[in-house]
Design an enzyme around this catalytic site. Sequence first.
Site, PDB file in Angstrom:
ATOM      1  N   HIS A  73      -9.510   9.153   3.832  1.00 26.98           N
ATOM      2  CA  HIS A  73      -9.257   7.958   4.634  1.00 26.98           C
ATOM      3  C   HIS A  73      -9.992   8.068   5.973  1.00 26.98           C
ATOM      4  CE1 HIS A  73      -5.292   7.326   2.287  1.00 26.98           C
ATOM      5  NE2 HIS A  73      -6.136   6.370   1.955  1.00 26.98           N
TER       6      HIS A  73
ATOM      7  N   ASN B 166      -9.636   0.275  -2.202  1.00 26.82           N
ATOM      8  CA  ASN B 166      -8.989  -0.049  -0.935  1.00 26.82           C
ATOM      9  C   ASN B 166     -10.002  -0.163   0.194  1.00 26.82           C
ATOM     10  OD1 ASN B 166      -6.655   0.175  -2.378  1.00 26.82           O
ATOM     11  ND2 ASN B 166      -5.718   1.736  -1.092  1.00 26.82           N
TER      12      ASN B 166
ATOM     13  N   GLU C 194      -4.036   7.990   7.604  1.00 27.87           N
ATOM     14  CA  GLU C 194      -3.917   6.536   7.575  1.00 27.87           C
ATOM     15  C   GLU C 194      -2.463   6.146   7.711  1.00 27.87           C
ATOM     16  OE1 GLU C 194      -5.897   2.932   5.143  1.00 27.87           O
ATOM     17  OE2 GLU C 194      -4.684   4.259   3.903  1.00 27.87           O
TER      18      GLU C 194
ATOM     19  N   HIS D  44      -9.359   5.127  -3.454  1.00 35.89           N
ATOM     20  CA  HIS D  44      -8.928   5.094  -2.059  1.00 35.89           C
ATOM     21  C   HIS D  44      -9.976   5.791  -1.190  1.00 35.89           C
ATOM     22  CE1 HIS D  44      -4.373   4.789  -3.236  1.00 35.89           C
ATOM     23  NE2 HIS D  44      -5.086   3.745  -3.605  1.00 35.89           N
TER      24      HIS D  44
ATOM     25  N   ASP E 134       0.825  -1.204   0.000  1.00 34.93           N
ATOM     26  CA  ASP E 134       0.000   0.000   0.000  1.00 34.93           C
ATOM     27  C   ASP E 134       0.868   1.266   0.000  1.00 34.93           C
ATOM     28  OD1 ASP E 134      -2.392   1.365  -0.007  1.00 34.93           O
ATOM     29  OD2 ASP E 134      -2.884   0.966   2.085  1.00 34.93           O
ATOM     30  N   HIS E 135       0.245   2.389   0.279  1.00 33.39           N
ATOM     31  CA  HIS E 135       0.873   3.713   0.197  1.00 33.39           C
ATOM     32  C   HIS E 135       2.342   3.736   0.622  1.00 33.39           C
ATOM     33  CE1 HIS E 135      -2.909   6.060  -0.338  1.00 33.39           C
ATOM     34  NE2 HIS E 135      -3.434   5.003   0.268  1.00 33.39           N
TER      35      HIS E 135
END
Length: 407
Positions: A227, A288, A183, A266, A110-111
């Site tokens: 998020h 996501n 997040e 996202h 992920d990110h």
Amino acid sequence: MDLTNIPSGVITGDALVALFKAAKEQGFAIPAVNCSSSSTCNAVMEAAAKAKSPVIIQVSQGGGQFVGGKGLDDLGVDKMAASVAGSVAIAYHVRSVAKFYGIPVVVHSDHCAKKLLPWFDGMLAANKDFFEKTGEPLFSSHMLDLSEEPDEENIELCVKYFKQMVPMKLFLEMEIGITGGEEDGVNNEDVDPEKLYTTPEQVYAVYQALAPIGEAFSIAAAFGNVHGVYKPGNVKLSPEKLGKHQAYTKAQLGCTTDKPIFLVMHGGSGSTDNEIQEAVSNGVVKMNIDTDTQWAYWDGLRAFEAKSRDYLQGQIGNPEGSDKPNKKYYDPRKWVREAEKAMVKRVGVSLEKLNAVGKLGDAYKAPTPEIASHQCADFKKSSPMGDINPISIAIGAIIGFALAKAM
């Protein structure tokens, strides 16, 4: 496009591109669920197997560090080294068991912000070692989130890394425009609201830079995403902007394809079903999922504790008698399984919302793997690398990165 030719187990390279093309054509997206344990990985695969759907398991830098062992902090182990070790461990776990679930599984990271590039470099090193031994990468794909950097630097770094990834058949996800909220230690709660909406020109600039290198890339374009967890309607999304991105790129290319770009969503918590459907119809192939499945996992445990509380106050003694044992209640396998079952249900909800249920169809026949079957590398003594552990290679890459930066 038919999914029957996409193999079960961890998929990479052409098979992954084919899966995303099918998603665009058939109007479904694949949930990408953040996992931080073998238990959560298994819950995701179980849900997808029950729904006859492909699925994506993704690990964040913080999730990788947790799997590596939070206690490593106290032992003085570098945070990035622990993150690489844990992320690689997740990939190996999924490769060991995915075939038994009989569905295609994507293993994704992920990110990765600029400050986390040592983590990314470590995973690439593990991929390279695995590729040299098996002809495919350890992971399926990775995400670079350099959206906080100027667009020029963001795209330049993505080009640099994509050129390293393509020869290993790795898929790249990148982000341009910022997803709000917070997040995994990345806080965008106070970001300029204008940056929450990517323009068609920004998206096309990414396409222009990456398409000449390869087709295995996707773009997370911001359209008001945030998020975290919010009530439906409290997040102001503009999924129609995704359709404008596709139309603009199509016009610039002069192509006949209505949706030439793989798009990613996202910050889906708080989205209405209609917003999700519109995003998918505009070419979103991956969404996501994290906050909602975290809650579901906990809620399964919470419900079990509430129901069994009188049996969880000591090893011996419960309403059935002062000498009655309680092991069958406090055994971790009991309450972890209850958490898993709740998470399985919630992943199933995401699969349904994204139109992914049943997409493998009754004609999809996954071969029954043998007991010893897995998708892990056969590390032979005759290998030029000998019996060096791939995690050691990845950690070495981190140390090299740090030394180079210090010089």
